[in-house]
Motif scaffolding. Structure first.
Motif, PDB file in Angstrom:
ATOM      1  N   ARG A   1      -9.131   7.071   6.814  1.00  0.00           N
ATOM      2  CA  ARG A   1      -9.529   8.145   6.236  1.00  0.00           C
ATOM      3  C   ARG A   1     -10.341   9.021   7.655  1.00  0.00           C
ATOM      4  NH1 ARG A   1      -6.479   6.576   3.941  1.00  0.00           N
ATOM      5  NH2 ARG A   1      -5.917   7.052   1.486  1.00  0.00           N
TER       6      ARG A   1
ATOM      7  N   CYS B   1      -3.902  13.273   6.191  1.00  0.00           N
ATOM      8  CA  CYS B   1      -5.203  13.011   6.618  1.00  0.00           C
ATOM      9  C   CYS B   1      -4.465  13.014   8.165  1.00  0.00           C
ATOM     10  CB  CYS B   1      -5.586  11.855   6.527  1.00  0.00           C
ATOM     11  SG  CYS B   1      -7.245  11.024   8.370  1.00  0.00           S
TER      12      CYS B   1
ATOM     13  N   ALA C   1     -16.387   6.278  -0.418  1.00  0.00           N
ATOM     14  CA  ALA C   1     -14.766   6.783  -2.121  1.00  0.00           C
ATOM     15  C   ALA C   1     -13.610   7.014  -2.151  1.00  0.00           C
ATOM     16  CB  ALA C   1     -16.097   6.020  -3.104  1.00  0.00           C
ATOM     17  N   PRO C   2     -12.857   7.157  -2.964  1.00  0.00           N
ATOM     18  CA  PRO C   2     -11.483   7.625  -2.495  1.00  0.00           C
ATOM     19  C   PRO C   2     -12.152   9.546  -2.268  1.00  0.00           C
ATOM     20  CG  PRO C   2     -10.960   5.994  -3.869  1.00  0.00           C
ATOM     21  CD  PRO C   2     -12.490   5.520  -3.092  1.00  0.00           C
ATOM     22  N   ASP C   3     -12.871   8.942  -3.251  1.00  0.00           N
ATOM     23  CA  ASP C   3     -13.211  10.826  -3.233  1.00  0.00           C
ATOM     24  C   ASP C   3     -14.358  11.329  -2.035  1.00  0.00           C
ATOM     25  OD1 ASP C   3     -15.334  10.166  -3.921  1.00  0.00           O
ATOM     26  OD2 ASP C   3     -16.173  10.801  -5.818  1.00  0.00           O
TER      27      ASP C   3
ATOM     28  N   ARG D   1      -0.570   4.329  -1.144  1.00  0.00           N
ATOM     29  CA  ARG D   1      -1.351   5.235   0.203  1.00  0.00           C
ATOM     30  C   ARG D   1      -0.937   5.822   0.612  1.00  0.00           C
ATOM     31  NH1 ARG D   1      -5.804  -0.078   0.295  1.00  0.00           N
ATOM     32  NH2 ARG D   1      -7.040   0.463  -1.425  1.00  0.00           N
TER      33      ARG D   1
ATOM     34  N   ASP E   1      -6.340   2.062   4.008  1.00  0.00           N
ATOM     35  CA  ASP E   1      -7.037   3.134   3.395  1.00  0.00           C
ATOM     36  C   ASP E   1      -8.374   3.651   4.684  1.00  0.00           C
ATOM     37  OD1 ASP E   1      -8.168   0.583   4.534  1.00  0.00           O
ATOM     38  OD2 ASP E   1      -9.210  -0.105   2.511  1.00  0.00           O
TER      39      ASP E   1
ATOM     40  N   CYS F   1       0.824  -1.303   0.109  1.00  0.00           N
ATOM     41  CA  CYS F   1      -0.165  -0.123   0.069  1.00  0.00           C
ATOM     42  C   CYS F   1       0.832   1.472  -0.115  1.00  0.00           C
ATOM     43  CB  CYS F   1      -0.927  -0.056   1.702  1.00  0.00           C
ATOM     44  SG  CYS F   1      -0.040  -0.060   3.245  1.00  0.00           S
TER      45      CYS F   1
ATOM     46  N   ALA G   1      -1.320   9.706   1.374  1.00  0.00           N
ATOM     47  CA  ALA G   1      -2.824  10.659   2.113  1.00  0.00           C
ATOM     48  C   ALA G   1      -2.957  10.283   2.931  1.00  0.00           C
ATOM     49  CB  ALA G   1      -3.762   9.510   0.552  1.00  0.00           C
TER      50      ALA G   1
END
Length: 207
Positions: free
Chosen positions: A99, A25, A128-130, A18, A97, A15, A21
């Motif tokens: 957040r 966060c 979702a990622p967004d 990832r 993954d 990962c 991001a």
């Protein structure tokens, strides 16, 4: 550097992409990045994830990168390695993954300190990622209001809320006092840990 208050334990595997991001966060937390101890524990990734975590650790004094010598197949071994290395009085567990809203750490910690709780749980969603919401997690408690449970008397209500393992704040002293751990080499290690912890709690708060 300020003594960390929350150790954030993050097992990793394949990962590397990832991690930026996730770090963004954590840097955005109103609680303050310097009050977090971030422990990446890589489970023998072949794609450079361990190197990516090590690069972050070299840049930030409150990030540590641990690397298992070979892949264990599940998350328990990596989580245990980071758990043994954690030094802050409170623990939070994230996956790569996951957040957090910007005020997540602050809200959980403030409630923990105010109510002398052993466990504070926040609400989580699948996104979702967004950031678009895909699904609310755990219909069994999606409509459960904020509450405080006295344990073990009200344990059944807390056992329903098993899908929010990563949206919780735990006391490290309680984990250490009872020798709690994640089973290794098997799935479901997070549920095992959560239930073991709940059985030692006296008060749990749900926000």
């Amino acid at each position: 550097m300020e003594q960390p208050i929350i150790s954030v334990i993050i097992p990793t595997y394949r990962c590397a992409g990832r991690l930026p991001a996730l770090l963004a966060c954590l840097k955005a937390q109103t609680f303050g990045l310097d009050r977090l101890e971030i422990l990446f524990a890589d489970d023998g990734s072949p794609d450079g994830t361990g190197d990516a975590a090590a690069a972050l650790a070299a840049k930030y004094g409150n990030i540590r990168a641990l690397c298992l010598p070979e892949n264990s197949g599940f998350g328990g071994a990596a989580r245990n390695a980071a758990l043994r290395a954690a030094s802050a009085p409170y623990l939070m567990f994230l996956d790569a993954d996951d957040r957090l809203p910007e005020n997540a750490c602050a809200l959980l910690y403030e409630e923990m300190a105010r109510g002398d709780a052993d466990l504070v749980t926040g609400y989580c969603r699948r996104v979702a990622p967004d950031g678009a919401v895909i699904a609310e997690i755990a219909p069994a408690y999606a409509a459960v209001p904020a509450h405080t449970s006295e344990l073990p008397r009200e344990l059944p209500r807390e056992l329903l809320m098993r899908d929010s393992f990563s949206a919780r704040l735990y006391r490290r002293e309680l984990v250490a006092a009872h020798g709690l751990f994640f089973p290794e080499g098997t799935p479901g290690e997070d549920i095992f840990f959560l239930y073991s912890y709940l059985l030692r709690c006296k008060k749990a708060v749900y926000l």
